[in-house]
Design an enzyme around this catalytic site. Structure first.
Site, mmCIF file in Angstrom:
data_model
loop_
_atom_site.group_PDB
_atom_site.id
_atom_site.type_symbol
_atom_site.label_atom_id
_atom_site.label_comp_id
_atom_site.label_asym_id
_atom_site.label_seq_id
_atom_site.Cartn_x
_atom_site.Cartn_y
_atom_site.Cartn_z
ATOM 1 N N GLU A 50 -26.051 33.006 11.833
ATOM 2 C CA GLU A 50 -25.355 33.393 13.063
ATOM 3 C C GLU A 50 -24.941 34.863 13.029
ATOM 4 O O GLU A 50 -23.855 35.230 13.472
ATOM 5 C CB GLU A 50 -24.134 32.498 13.263
ATOM 6 N N CYS A 51 -25.809 35.697 12.530
ATOM 7 C CA CYS A 51 -25.532 37.115 12.332
ATOM 8 C C CYS A 51 -26.394 37.945 13.279
ATOM 9 O O CYS A 51 -27.485 37.521 13.662
ATOM 10 C CB CYS A 51 -25.850 37.464 10.870
ATOM 11 N N GLY A 52 -25.922 39.121 13.620
ATOM 12 C CA GLY A 52 -26.731 40.023 14.423
ATOM 13 C C GLY A 52 -28.025 40.413 13.727
ATOM 14 O O GLY A 52 -28.992 40.813 14.382
#
Length: 162
Positions: free
Chosen positions: A34-36
């Protein structure tokens, strides 16, 4: 510090000793779903496909240390990386890279190379040679297909024959 001295649990729950990759270079990356930077999975998969025949192994290690961006279980992580990015490179179970609960490999990296070698975010990349020594590391902001990363990989391919 030699990467081949460390053991992990695989994402599927089985043992994953780094020794099994002896004589192969390793691009080791702490990851998060769930990271950029999560789209880096696609670039890591491409690197794995492009250089696998030359012996390069990409190893992903899910980590929830930064922004709690890897909250899922190992089963959820496996489903995500396979369905969204078709990841076929080896993945470990979820581990910490900083603090008291950090995996011993990261504690030893910091002891040998200083704290600046530790990840400051998800998708920090480490390139180890076929003897298990650290060649270089890059922060999350450096994409896996950055010319500097690819240069270090290709520069050493001749010495990485299986």
């Amino acid at each position: 510090m030699n990467i081949f001295n460390y053991n992990f649990v695989a994402l599927d729950g089985g043992p994953m000793p780094m020794e099994r990759f002896r004589n192969q270079p390793i691009l080791f990356v702490n990851t998060a779903s769930e990271c950029g930077f999560t789209p880096h999975y696609a670039k890591l998969q491409q690197i794995y496909q492009d250089f696998q025949q030359s012996g390069l192994v990409v190893v992903g290690m899910p980590c929830n240390d930064f922004g709690e961006q890897e909250p899922g279980s190992e089963e959820e992580i496996a489903e995500f990386v396979h369905s969204q990015y078709r990841v076929s490179f080896p993945m470990t179970a979820k581990y910490s890279v900083i603090g008291i609960n950090a995996h011993p490999m990261f504690k030893d990296l910091a002891q040998e190379y200083g704290g600046d070698v530790l990840p400051r975010w998800n998708f920090h990349k480490y390139l180890f040679n076929r003897k298990g020594g650290l060649i270089e590391h890059w922060p999350a902001q450096t994409p896996p297909d950055d010319p500097a990363v690819l240069h270090q990989i290709t520069r050493n391919l001749q010495s990485w024959s299986l």
